[in-house]
Design a protein around this motif. Structure first.
Motif, PDB file in Angstrom:
ATOM      1  N   THR A  14       8.149  -1.134  -4.599  1.00  0.00           N
ATOM      2  CA  THR A  14       6.777  -1.669  -3.089  1.00  0.00           C
ATOM      3  C   THR A  14       8.337  -0.712  -2.017  1.00  0.00           C
ATOM      4  OG1 THR A  14       6.336  -4.048  -3.965  1.00  0.00           O
ATOM      5  CG2 THR A  14       5.666  -2.859  -1.607  1.00  0.00           C
ATOM      6  N   LYS A  20       2.635   0.717  -3.886  1.00  0.00           N
ATOM      7  CA  LYS A  20       3.862   0.352  -4.685  1.00  0.00           C
ATOM      8  C   LYS A  20       3.357   0.919  -5.767  1.00  0.00           C
ATOM      9  CE  LYS A  20       1.875  -4.619  -4.370  1.00  0.00           C
ATOM     10  NZ  LYS A  20       3.209  -5.381  -4.203  1.00  0.00           N
ATOM     11  N   SER A  42       1.312   5.935  -8.380  1.00  0.00           N
ATOM     12  CA  SER A  42       0.783   5.134  -7.538  1.00  0.00           C
ATOM     13  C   SER A  42      -1.107   5.538  -7.354  1.00  0.00           C
ATOM     14  CB  SER A  42       1.263   5.472  -6.144  1.00  0.00           C
ATOM     15  OG  SER A  42       0.883   4.224  -5.131  1.00  0.00           O
TER      16      SER A  42
END
Length: 319
Positions: A14, A20, A42
């Motif tokens: 993260t 994330k 992502s």
């Protein structure tokens, strides 16, 4: 460096932004010192997660911040993962050292080099010297269409060895990167500044246009006990030095630099049986390209053209 399965690393990181990043595979992993580079996704975008040694983390953060609003052609951080000492970069699929081996139209090659040179100019405008300019640090996103290769983005990457050098200063003894791409003054641990990047960029241009890394030394060229660097220095003087230029270069190094004598010995080794081969006289090289390269590789660093001056050179007209 060796590929490793992603089972040994966390699946998701993260970033500071809250984004994330799911690791897809390990691109590089070293144990001493520890260093990892991951390809991660992502959403529908791909990113590079790159470990930055803690000693350099905040310095590189400052370099990126200096460039944040003024460097479209430099690969800057997209996010950070401080607890893992990682930067997040946009993923670009290739680099110039690889792409240059394809049969690219000269207009495409010029476009790539001009965009990369814009990146170098953006660095230099902020008094940042890259110190590790080479073909595999020119990152390219491209697609292969039926009508040929389409280049979407070109950026200079890998700022780990970059340095902010205020106007009027020099950096002494910086020898980043592979010796095949270094300037003469970088080999000699001499004063390094923007002209050193310019010399290295000229070598990148030759590689892109003529598909040659001119200072690569093969094993078959080495006699027993000969250091490859000796051959590189001999070629640098042979291709790019004249009497006035090398005299100014030796003054640039300074009287106390032990490399002065090395360059003098190599310089004095040329003669009837071992003539110089100036790049300006090479056959099969476009005259405008010769003019550009000779202006970027003058042995006197103070006489080399700047990145902005190179962008205005005739060879880039119409690009």
């Amino acid at each position: 460096m060796s590929p490793t399965s992603t089972s040994t690393v966390p699946e998701v990181y993260t970033g500071q932004s809250g984004c994330k990043y799911r690791v897809e595979r390990v691109l590089q992993e070293e144990t001493s010192p520890p260093r990892q580079v991951y390809l991660a996704g992502s959403g529908d975008r791909k990113f590079i997660l790159k470990y930055i040694h803690a000693v350099n983390y905040h310095y590189l953060e400052d370099i990126n911040n200096r460039l944040r609003n003024s460097a479209e052609h430099v690969r800057l951080t997209q996010d950070r993962i401080p607890e893992k000492s990682m930067f997040v970069f946009e993923y670009l699929k290739d680099h110039l050292l690889h792409l240059a081996q394809k049969d690219l139209p000269i207009d495409t090659t010029k476009r790539i080099l001009k965009d990369a040179l814009l990146g170098l100019a953006e660095l230099h405008d902020q008094d940042i010297v890259h110190t590790d300019i080479k073909a595999d640090n020119i990152l390219i996103d491209w697609e292969d269409h039926q009508e040929g290769i389409s280049v979407r983005k070109v950026q200079i990457g890998d700022l780990e060895d970059a340095a902010h050098i205020p106007a009027g200063s020099d950096m002494i003894g910086k020898q980043a990167g592979n010796w095949m791409w270094r300037s003469p003054e970088a080999h000699a641990s001499g004063p390094v500044n923007k002209p050193s990047d310019i010399f290295s960029f000229a070598l990148v241009c030759i590689c892109a246009v003529h598909k040659r890394v001119i200072f690569a030394v093969g094993d078959e060229e080495l006699e027993e006990g000969v250091d490859p660097l000796a051959i590189v220095i001999e070629r640098q003087i042979s291709y790019f030095a004249d009497e006035e230029g090398i005299d100014a270069f030796l003054k640039h190094l300074g009287d106390d630099n032990p490399w002065v004598r090395v360059f003098e010995v190599v310089r004095d080794g040329f003669g009837k049986d071992n003539p110089r081969r100036p790049f300006a006289l090479w056959k099969g090289v476009d005259e405008d390209f010769k003019s550009l390269i000779c202006a970027m590789t003058k042995f006197d660093p103070g006489k080399r053209i700047t990145a902005r001056e190179a962008l205005a050179h005739k060879w880039f007209e119409g690009v």
